[in-house]
Scaffold this motif. Structure first.
Motif, PDB file in Angstrom:
ATOM      1  N   ASN A  82       5.845 -19.322  26.453  1.00 42.58           N
ATOM      2  CA  ASN A  82       6.272 -19.406  27.849  1.00 42.58           C
ATOM      3  C   ASN A  82       5.782 -18.230  28.688  1.00 42.58           C
ATOM      4  OD1 ASN A  82       7.761 -21.776  27.332  1.00 42.58           O
ATOM      5  ND2 ASN A  82       9.450 -20.566  26.547  1.00 42.58           N
ATOM      6  N   MET A  83       5.086 -17.320  28.066  1.00 38.51           N
ATOM      7  CA  MET A  83       4.622 -16.139  28.782  1.00 38.51           C
ATOM      8  C   MET A  83       3.092 -16.122  28.809  1.00 38.51           C
ATOM      9  SD  MET A  83       5.595 -13.352  25.817  1.00 38.51           S
ATOM     10  CE  MET A  83       4.644 -11.987  26.406  1.00 38.51           C
ATOM     11  N   ASP A  84       2.527 -15.108  29.401  1.00 39.16           N
ATOM     12  CA  ASP A  84       1.088 -14.948  29.457  1.00 39.16           C
ATOM     13  C   ASP A  84       0.531 -14.869  28.029  1.00 39.16           C
ATOM     14  OD1 ASP A  84      -1.484 -14.275  30.657  1.00 39.16           O
ATOM     15  OD2 ASP A  84      -1.094 -12.238  29.916  1.00 39.16           O
ATOM     16  N   HIS A  85      -0.470 -15.685  27.722  1.00 43.47           N
ATOM     17  CA  HIS A  85      -1.013 -15.751  26.354  1.00 43.47           C
ATOM     18  C   HIS A  85      -1.620 -14.423  25.899  1.00 43.47           C
ATOM     19  CE1 HIS A  85      -0.402 -19.965  25.277  1.00 43.47           C
ATOM     20  NE2 HIS A  85      -0.575 -20.239  26.562  1.00 43.47           N
ATOM     21  N   LYS A  86      -2.245 -13.704  26.818  1.00 43.89           N
ATOM     22  CA  LYS A  86      -2.845 -12.427  26.457  1.00 43.89           C
ATOM     23  C   LYS A  86      -1.757 -11.417  26.073  1.00 43.89           C
ATOM     24  CE  LYS A  86      -6.172  -9.046  28.177  1.00 43.89           C
ATOM     25  NZ  LYS A  86      -7.009  -8.648  29.308  1.00 43.89           N
ATOM     26  N   SER A  87      -0.694 -11.359  26.878  1.00 43.60           N
ATOM     27  CA  SER A  87       0.431 -10.460  26.569  1.00 43.60           C
ATOM     28  C   SER A  87       1.138 -10.899  25.292  1.00 43.60           C
ATOM     29  CB  SER A  87       1.432 -10.441  27.718  1.00 43.60           C
ATOM     30  OG  SER A  87       0.834  -9.929  28.878  1.00 43.60           O
ATOM     31  N   PHE A  88       1.238 -12.212  25.080  1.00 44.13           N
ATOM     32  CA  PHE A  88       1.870 -12.728  23.871  1.00 44.13           C
ATOM     33  C   PHE A  88       1.092 -12.296  22.635  1.00 44.13           C
ATOM     34  CE2 PHE A  88       2.403 -16.080  20.631  1.00 44.13           C
ATOM     35  CZ  PHE A  88       3.770 -15.992  20.448  1.00 44.13           C
ATOM     36  N   GLY A  89      -0.238 -12.376  22.702  1.00 48.42           N
ATOM     37  CA  GLY A  89      -1.074 -11.946  21.584  1.00 48.42           C
ATOM     38  C   GLY A  89      -0.904 -10.466  21.288  1.00 48.42           C
ATOM     39  N   LYS A  90      -0.865  -9.642  22.342  1.00 45.99           N
ATOM     40  CA  LYS A  90      -0.653  -8.204  22.151  1.00 45.99           C
ATOM     41  C   LYS A  90       0.711  -7.932  21.533  1.00 45.99           C
ATOM     42  CE  LYS A  90      -3.506  -6.335  25.894  1.00 45.99           C
ATOM     43  NZ  LYS A  90      -3.447  -5.590  27.166  1.00 45.99           N
ATOM     44  N   MET A  91       1.725  -8.667  22.006  1.00 44.00           N
ATOM     45  CA  MET A  91       3.083  -8.460  21.511  1.00 44.00           C
ATOM     46  C   MET A  91       3.174  -8.809  20.024  1.00 44.00           C
ATOM     47  SD  MET A  91       6.634 -10.109  22.938  1.00 44.00           S
ATOM     48  CE  MET A  91       6.225 -11.787  22.482  1.00 44.00           C
ATOM     49  N   THR A  92       2.629  -9.953  19.619  1.00 43.92           N
ATOM     50  CA  THR A  92       2.732 -10.360  18.211  1.00 43.92           C
ATOM     51  C   THR A  92       1.927  -9.457  17.284  1.00 43.92           C
ATOM     52  OG1 THR A  92       0.970 -11.983  18.546  1.00 43.92           O
ATOM     53  CG2 THR A  92       3.239 -12.774  18.698  1.00 43.92           C
ATOM     54  N   THR A 175      10.169 -13.852  19.479  1.00 43.86           N
ATOM     55  CA  THR A 175       9.270 -13.974  18.336  1.00 43.86           C
ATOM     56  C   THR A 175       9.594 -12.878  17.319  1.00 43.86           C
ATOM     57  OG1 THR A 175       6.940 -14.167  17.705  1.00 43.86           O
ATOM     58  CG2 THR A 175       7.460 -12.563  19.385  1.00 43.86           C
ATOM     59  N   PRO A 176       9.327 -13.136  16.028  1.00 47.08           N
ATOM     60  CA  PRO A 176       9.553 -12.074  15.039  1.00 47.08           C
ATOM     61  C   PRO A 176       8.686 -10.862  15.348  1.00 47.08           C
ATOM     62  CG  PRO A 176       9.252 -14.190  13.945  1.00 47.08           C
ATOM     63  CD  PRO A 176       8.930 -14.400  15.389  1.00 47.08           C
ATOM     64  N   ALA A 177       9.216  -9.696  15.064  1.00 51.82           N
ATOM     65  CA  ALA A 177       8.520  -8.442  15.370  1.00 51.82           C
ATOM     66  C   ALA A 177       7.374  -8.193  14.387  1.00 51.82           C
ATOM     67  CB  ALA A 177       9.506  -7.284  15.332  1.00 51.82           C
ATOM     68  N   HIS A 178       6.429  -7.375  14.824  1.00 50.92           N
ATOM     69  CA  HIS A 178       5.328  -6.923  13.966  1.00 50.92           C
ATOM     70  C   HIS A 178       5.914  -6.002  12.899  1.00 50.92           C
ATOM     71  CE1 HIS A 178       1.683  -4.641  12.877  1.00 50.92           C
ATOM     72  NE2 HIS A 178       1.081  -5.798  13.134  1.00 50.92           N
ATOM     73  N   LEU A 179       5.191  -5.851  11.786  1.00 47.46           N
ATOM     74  CA  LEU A 179       5.683  -5.015  10.677  1.00 47.46           C
ATOM     75  C   LEU A 179       6.019  -3.592  11.102  1.00 47.46           C
ATOM     76  CD1 LEU A 179       3.457  -6.115   7.673  1.00 47.46           C
ATOM     77  CD2 LEU A 179       5.914  -6.406   7.944  1.00 47.46           C
ATOM     78  N   LYS A 180       5.258  -3.018  12.024  1.00 51.32           N
ATOM     79  CA  LYS A 180       5.539  -1.630  12.417  1.00 51.32           C
ATOM     80  C   LYS A 180       6.798  -1.514  13.267  1.00 51.32           C
ATOM     81  CE  LYS A 180       2.525  -1.113  16.474  1.00 51.32           C
ATOM     82  NZ  LYS A 180       1.345  -0.408  16.960  1.00 51.32           N
ATOM     83  N   HIS A 181       7.328  -2.638  13.758  1.00 51.61           N
ATOM     84  CA  HIS A 181       8.583  -2.637  14.509  1.00 51.61           C
ATOM     85  C   HIS A 181       9.722  -3.317  13.751  1.00 51.61           C
ATOM     86  CE1 HIS A 181       5.877  -2.188  18.213  1.00 51.61           C
ATOM     87  NE2 HIS A 181       6.534  -1.039  18.057  1.00 51.61           N
ATOM     88  N   GLY A 182       9.550  -3.580  12.479  1.00 50.17           N
ATOM     89  CA  GLY A 182      10.651  -4.135  11.694  1.00 50.17           C
ATOM     90  C   GLY A 182      10.349  -5.444  10.999  1.00 50.17           C
ATOM     91  N   GLY A 183       9.225  -6.089  11.310  1.00 52.32           N
ATOM     92  CA  GLY A 183       8.855  -7.336  10.638  1.00 52.32           C
ATOM     93  C   GLY A 183       9.896  -8.423  10.796  1.00 52.32           C
ATOM     94  N   HIS A 184      10.213  -9.085   9.687  1.00 53.46           N
ATOM     95  CA  HIS A 184      11.149 -10.212   9.743  1.00 53.46           C
ATOM     96  C   HIS A 184      12.600  -9.779   9.917  1.00 53.46           C
ATOM     97  CE1 HIS A 184       8.075 -13.141   9.063  1.00 53.46           C
ATOM     98  NE2 HIS A 184       7.677 -12.522   7.964  1.00 53.46           N
TER      99      HIS A 184
END
Length: 195
Positions: A82-92, A175-184
């Motif tokens: 639901n958000m900007d795809h570029k920002s979504f990719g950076k976030m994930t 969305t689930p966080a990246h590993l450096k921010h806590g992962g699952h």
């Protein structure tokens, strides 16, 4: 004077079933004749295709896993973006830094829910866009009883809370966080702009 109420056929059938199971208090008393004949029982519905034979110990050809409900990660990954795809990719990929975080470790569901609501709505009112909700991966609390317990209660419950009012109106993406921010054990929550 009240008129006697007559039973409908369904009520009469129900009463007849109850009366059949009842044990009379006075066995010498004669039985009362029924007013209407009993309805015939419906024949059982037969399947057109018979079930295949199954032997104990035989493996099944089931392609699906035993857990009918998909995992939280699967459900969130299938959710539309639901958000900007570029920002979504950076976030994930963990490239966006969360502006605030809340840690729900060690809290019960009754404690965690109001804390989460206050944090999300407060963050939105402060103009934050990306926050991190840390739930932890959870402990295996299955005590072997007849009802299985979910692994990581808060990890499964938080996405449901985020999808319900009043939080769903403040949230654009979870969305689930990246590993450096806590992962699952954590979720990125991307907030709508406060109006």
């Amino acid at each position: 004077m009240r008129r006697p109420r007559h039973l409908s056929p369904e009520e009469r059938a129900l009463w007849d079933r109850v009366a059949e199971r009842a044990i009379p208090l006075d066995p010498k008393r004669p039985e009362m004749p029924s007013e209407s004949p009993k309805p015939k029982p419906k024949p059982p519905v037969r399947r057109s295709d018979p079930m295949p034979d199954f032997r104990i110990g035989q493996s099944t050809n089931a392609a699906r896993p035993h857990d009918i409900l998909p995992s939280v990660t699967d459900r969130l990954s299938r959710a539309p973006v639901n958000m900007d795809h570029k920002s979504f990719g950076k976030m994930t990929r963990g490239k966006l830094k969360p502006e605030a975080r809340i840690d729900l470790h060690g809290m019960t569901m009754a404690e965690a829910h109001p804390e989460l609501v206050a944090f999300i709505l407060g963050s939105q009112s402060l103009g934050r866009r990306l926050v991190l909700v840390i739930t932890g991966k959870g402990k295996d609390r299955d005590d072997g009883g007849p009802i299985p317990m979910r692994y990581g209660v808060l990890r499964h419950q938080v996405p449901q809370w985020l999808a319900l009012p009043p939080l769903n109106h403040a949230i654009l993406q979870v969305t689930p966080a990246h590993l450096k921010h806590g992962g699952h054990g954590a979720y990125y929550v991307y907030l709508r702009r406060h109006r």
